[in-house]
Write an enzyme that holds these catalytic residues in place. Structure first.
Site, PDB file in Angstrom:
ATOM      1  CG  HIS A 349      -1.884  -0.857   1.160  1.00  0.00           C
ATOM      2  ND1 HIS A 349      -3.222  -0.728   0.758  1.00  0.00           N
ATOM      3  CD2 HIS A 349      -2.036  -2.224   1.546  1.00  0.00           C
ATOM      4  CE1 HIS A 349      -3.902  -1.906   0.770  1.00  0.00           C
ATOM      5  NE2 HIS A 349      -3.147  -2.674   1.394  1.00  0.00           N
ATOM      6  CE  LYS A 540      -6.522  13.797   0.395  1.00  0.00           C
ATOM      7  NZ  LYS A 540      -6.544  12.541  -0.297  1.00  0.00           N
ATOM      8  NE  ARG A 541      -3.522   9.946  10.292  1.00  0.00           N
ATOM      9  CZ  ARG A 541      -3.664   8.812  11.258  1.00  0.00           C
ATOM     10  NH1 ARG A 541      -4.384   7.874  11.167  1.00  0.00           N
ATOM     11  NH2 ARG A 541      -2.337   8.897  11.818  1.00  0.00           N
ATOM     12  CE  LYS A 546      -2.710  10.585   3.136  1.00  0.00           C
ATOM     13  NZ  LYS A 546      -3.255   9.935   2.008  1.00  0.00           N
ATOM     14  CB  THR A 648     -10.177   4.760  -1.156  1.00  0.00           C
ATOM     15  OG1 THR A 648      -9.747   5.264   0.155  1.00  0.00           O
ATOM     16  CG2 THR A 648      -9.338   3.563  -1.690  1.00  0.00           C
ATOM     17  CE  LYS A 652     -14.116   5.641   0.407  1.00  0.00           C
ATOM     18  NZ  LYS A 652     -13.157   5.809   1.588  1.00  0.00           N
TER      19      LYS A 652
END
Ligand code: 26W
Length: 806
Positions: A349, A540-541, A546, A648, A652
């Site tokens: 992952h 998100k985290r 990110k 992911t 969504k």
């Protein structure tokens, strides 16, 4: 139906909870509702389990240290098809179901994407008729709750079991002994050895049924709880040493006490290794015993069992299965290896080098001496094979070895998982390609064909039908009622892309969702937002790769621009952030602080009052995502290219009709391929460009000088404009960006800024906007977890899966 549901709820209230309706609290109604729903699940569950035994079908065992389930009542009722009747039954009893549903605690036994993926896949396996067991740990405390105090993250312990967990069944009779430490001793037989652990704990099973769509099948989530062999030492007790009397118990039970809140960097602590071995060993003993009982042999294990490792956290499964087969069942090494390799497969992952797990050989030798021997033996045979089959070629064995000899001898868990598996998969096309080219290139060279790709998927039941009922009704109108049975029918929507009547209905649904979110934003942060504004969302985290930092810096640039040209017709925007930072990740925490500091300044500035709002919603979790995603206009997927394995959340949002602003990273690329380049806003460097820029970094002065607005933004942040009471609060953050822009925040700033202006002009043309939105929804059915599960079933597990509608 309604009458019988009412009776069932009342029975549970009376006889399981001992309460009468007159004195029942909301929580009692919730528990009674769950117990009533659970009865319906159990009927299916027992049939599914019986069938899978009777037919001797192959089963999937999904080993994961994390299952990020969230709430279960609404999802279960939807899958059973009794959500409407249940709501009506409750209403007639004087209870509003939607209200009590919101007091169900989130089961947060996971950190982020990896854990949520495991939860989506369990539900999708039940929905596609793949017999499966999820194996993990029943943590007393899941992921911490996040509070924001004075703009800073504060972690509060999570306590999901405080009202007990009505979904689960304790199976005291299903327990396995898990050993630690001790030594390896020879037996009477030559060559045969046996592990004598110094310490033993019990793993006790807790089962939760997972019901599939339309209640056709149910699978099991089996979580292990650690219990001491001797909960109380009588010797110590009798001598008055009360602390010593419970020492063993405390040490044992620590194993399932709390989830490690790390996402991406290994904790490297002994307790974590104990957790990994604890649940891996319990799960393997469990499935081996079941198989042995059912078939009387372990020879055919690969034909009857597929073990999927969710990242390397259960990678010890390779050594543990070898140990059970050789030491406990007397199989020769070659047979044991064939069985192990044929049964196990591994999903990777992340490629972040710092995220790859390694354990010191010394620690492994002390805690798991027999496993260390087996790992050395696997390694010796593997390297021997490679040496023989690649004679004359220039192969660097030190790179493919299971042991890293350069950093004080460590076991490389990814190499162990890779060598022990028949298939290894990445989670998006780009990620799988990069696996072959980077981290796993040496192993890929000697074991070609082992790496494969299965792009991640999400369950449309929770993320579309459950979270966005308004949109679902409309989609059923347009695409047909069988949409919920077969998500691929969502493509029919594409024929109506330009239909302005449809656009209006979609806009009305979005507005409702935004109103609901606005209410929560006001409740949780005190900020009032305009539901007609563009909702621009990054949830998100919190992680440097990110790039929430890129987002907030660009927000500052927008804020500056609005103030310097207050009379321009700026489209009102709400910038929404949510996410947790690992408790020991200082930079991520500082980014949260900065977002909140910027929010404070912006939200109190009257010149931008009705045009820009910045919101940081505290305590992001699955339930928050279900509320936020259907209300989003823009989905921020802005990771440094090459670093987000898949994502992911991106799927969504797109399925719910948000427009993605994103980099060419992970599954964004595949979303772009499906919706078409006109319906996604792509910016920034490619993965190759990032790699090249890292090899030859541009001086940051040069980058800043070439980027309009950036200097001013950085100076303001570094100079304390947003932290007037502690002016140098962000000095370090800005300095380190300038010193080394590893994540390309400065390098991608201009491109991102331009992309945001493209968003502005697309939003200004609402007809165009809704065409984009419709196109996104219409083409993202492919990201269903059902599709992903069918790919695993066919190419990796070799088990049959039902087609849509069976
Ligand atoms: C050992 C510490 C540790 C803990 C968790 C290292 C790595 C992890 C995970 C791999 C982090 C994770 O959740 N990865 C995410 O997995 C998702 C599901 O495949 C992907 O969509 C995300 O891109 C990836 O970051």
């Amino acid at each position: 139906m309604i009458e019988s549901l009412k009776a069932e709820i009342l029975r549970k209230l009376t006889y399981s909870l001992g309460k009468s309706p007159a004195v029942a609290q909301p929580h009692d109604w919730l528990t009674a509702g769950i117990l009533a729903a659970r009865d319906h699940v159990i009927d299916v569950w027992q049939r599914s389990t019986r069938d899978s035994y009777a037919t001797g079908r192959k089963r999937v065992y999904y080993l994961s240290l994390e299952f990020l389930i969230g709430r279960s009542l609404a999802d279960t009722l939807n899958n059973l098809g009794i959500a409407g009747p249940m709501a009506q039954a409750m209403r007639e009893l004087g209870v509003e179901l939607p209200e009590i549903e919101t007091i169900e605690p989130d089961a947060a036994l996971g950190n982020g994407g990896l854990g949520r993926l495991a939860a989506c896949y369990l539900e999708a396996m039940a929905s596609t008729g793949v017999p499966a067991l999820g194996y993990g740990i029943r943590y007393d405390h899941g992921l911490f709750k996040q509070r924001i105090d004075g703009g800073k993250q504060v972690e509060v312990p999570e306590d999901w079991l405080s009202f007990r967990n009505p979904w689960e069944f304790e199976r005291r009779e299903v327990s396995h002994k898990i050993g630690f430490g001790g030594s390896v001793v020879a037996t009477q037989k030559p060559g045969e050895v046996f592990w004598e652990p110094e310490e033993t704990v019990f793993a006790v099973a807790y089962d939760t049924p997972i019901i599939g769509w339309r209640g056709c099948d149910a699978n099991t989530l089996r979580l292990w709880r650690a219990r001491a062999m001797h909960p109380l030492s009588l010797d110590a007790f009798n001598q008055g040493d009360l602390v010593g009397a419970v020492a063993e118990r405390n040490r044992a039970e620590a194993i399932s006490k709390v989830l490690y809140p790390n996402d991406s960097t290994p904790a490297g602590q002994e307790l974590r290794l104990r957790q990994e071995y604890f649940f891996t060993s319990a799960s393997l003993q469990d499935l081996v015993r079941r198989h042995q009982r059912q078939f009387g042999t372990l020879d055919n294990l690969p034909e009857k069992a597929a073990i999927q490792l969710n990242d390397t956290h259960p990678a010890l499964a390779v050594a543990e299965l070898m140990r059970l087969l050789i030491d406990h069942h007397g199989l020769p090494w070659e047979d044991a290896w064939r069985i192990t390799n044929g049964t196990i497969s591994y999903t990777n992952h992340t490629l972040l080098p710092e995220a790859l797990e390694t354990w010191p050989v010394a620690l492994m030798e002390r805690l798991l001496p027999r496993h260390m021997q087996i790992i050395f033996a696997i390694n010796a045979r593997f390297l021997d094979d490679v040496r023989r089959s690649t004679e004359g070629q220039d192969i660097d064995l030190s790179q493919i070895s299971l042991i890293d000899e350069h950093h004080g001898r460590r076991v490389r868990m990814a190499n162990l998982a890779f060598v022990g598996s028949h298939k290894v998969n990445g989670v998006s096309a780009l990620h799988s390609k990069l696996m072959e080219q980077t981290v796993f290139a040496p192993l890929h060279a000697v074991l070609p064909g082992r790496i494969t790709n299965v792009t991640n998927g999400i369950t449309p039941r929770r993320w579309l039908f459950g979270a966005n009922p308004g949109l679902t009704r409309l989609l059923q109108d347009v695409c047909g009622d069988d949409l919920t049975d077969d998500i691929t029918q969502i493509r029919r929507l594409a024929r109506h892309t330009g239909d302005s009547g449809l656009h209006e209905r979609l806009a009305a649904i979005r507005r409702e969702n935004k109103l609901k979110l606005a209410k929560i934003i006001r409740q949780d942060t005190g900020v009032t937002v305009d539901p007609t504004a563009l909702f621009d969302v990054q949830i998100k985290r919190i992680h440097e790769y990110k790039r929430q930092l890129l987002n907030i810096l660009e927000t500052i640039a927008l804020y500056d621009a609005m103030r310097s040209e207050p009379y321009r017709d700026w489209a009102p925007r709400v910038k929404i952030f949510a996410g947790k930072a690992a408790s020991n990740y200082a930079t991520a925490k500082s980014i949260i602080n900065l977002i909140n500091d910027v929010a404070f300044v912006v939200n109190n500035d009257i010149t931008t009052r009705d045009r820009l709002k910045v919101v940081f919603l505290p305590n992001y979790n699955v339930s928050a995502a279900e509320l936020i995603i259907p209300a989003a206009d823009v989905s921020e997927q802005i990771s440094t290219a090459g670093m987000e394995a898949s994502g992911t959340g991106n799927m969504k949002f797109a399925l719910n009709g948000a427009v993605t602003i994103g980099t060419l990273d992970g599954a964004n690329i595949e979303i772009g391929e499906r919706v078409g380049e006109d319906n996604i806003v792509i910016f920034g460097m490619t993965a190759e460009e990032v790699e090249a820029a890292r090899r030859e970094p541009r001086p940051s002065d040069e980058v800043i000088a070439a980027t309009p607005h950036l200097q001013g933004v950085l100076d303001a942040v570094a100079g304390g404009v947003y932290s007037p009471r502690e002016r140098d609060r962000y000095l370090g953050l800005v300095d380190s960006l300038k010193a080394n822009d590893w994540f390309m925040v400065l390098n991608d700033f201009e491109s991102y800024h331009q992309a945001q202006r493209r968003i502005d002009s697309l939003w200004a043309d609402q007809g165009k906007w809704w065409r984009m939105s419709v196109t996104n929804t219409a083409h993202c059915g492919w990201f269903s977890a059902d599709r992903a599960i069918r790919e695993y079933a066919e190419r990796i597990w070799h088990v049959p899966a039902r087609d849509a509608k069976g």
